[in-house]
Design a protein around this motif. Structure first.
Motif: not given
Ligand code: E4P
Length: 217
Positions: A156-162
């Motif tokens: 998946f290209d979606t980036e994870i922002i914690v």
């Protein structure tokens, strides 16, 4: 790992930018409510300070309203990213906005199942909240680790922002988990810089340098 600053306070953003570490900004209605000026004025100023994604949140409950708000917010600056709360209506809005090439940040994500759906809907970013889960005596970072694995499994290209970061260890854990981004309050950025042994070391070197300059031969 990219570092975003989690604030709508322009002075904090300016100071953090001067440290050379800021890749983006996240705001939310609560953060904007603490600042002087209209949300539009504040977002315009933030856009002038940071060359990276700047999250601004929609508050409508229905997808049509979310999309309308998002289109208006997107006109404020080319780097505005639309924060959409996780819900079925939010997913409909993200689907439409991603087809219009408007970047979205699906927020209020608390589980890997929500993260899978957000990525499928085309969210550019997702924001799993860790602090609010820790506040309830569970490990917020567990979800982040699972989401990282799932996104890697399927490319998946979606980036994870914690998000919902409360202290420096959250940032370190986010990096160890392989999250793309941590969005960090200004106070925590200041804490990240500090170490008591660094302060003691600086003081000792200054004292010893004085001895060096006083030497005559
Ligand atoms: C950022 O995207 C979130 O809105 C923010 O980190 C929430 O933080 P809080 O749980 O401290 O309100």
């Amino acid at each position: 790992m990219k570092i975003f600053i989690d604030t709508a306070n322009v002075s904090e953003i300016r100071e953090a930018v001067s440290l050379g570490i800021i890749d983006g900004v996240t705001t939310n209605p609560t953060l904007l409510s603490k600042e002087k000026g209209t949300f539009r004025e504040i977002l315009i100023e933030i856009c002038s300070l940071v060359d990276g994604p700047i999250s601004a949140e929609v508050v409508s409950e229905q997808s049509e309203g979310m999309v309308e708000e998002a289109r208006e917010l997107a006109k404020i600056g080319k780097n505005i990213t639309i924060k959409v709360p996780m819900s079925t209506e939010g997913m409909k809005a993200v689907t439409i906005l991603s087809q219009e090439s408007i970047w979205t940040n699906m927020t209020l994500v608390f589980s890997p199942s929500q993260a899978i759906l957000a990525a499928k809907a085309g969210a550019r970013f997702i924001s799993p909240f860790v602090g609010r889960v820790d506040d309830m005596s569970h490990f917020g970072m567990d979800s982040v680790r699972q989401i990282v694995t799932i996104y890697e499994n399927y490319g998946f290209d979606t980036e994870i922002i914690v998000a919902s970061i409360r202290h420096p260890l959250h940032v370190v854990e986010a990096a160890l988990a392989g999250a793309h981004i941590a969005t960090v309050p200004f106070k925590v950025i200041q804490q990240l810089v500090k170490h008591p042994l660094t302060d003691i070391g600086i003081k000792r070197f200054q004292e010893d340098w004085e001895k060096v300059t006083k030497k005559t031969s």
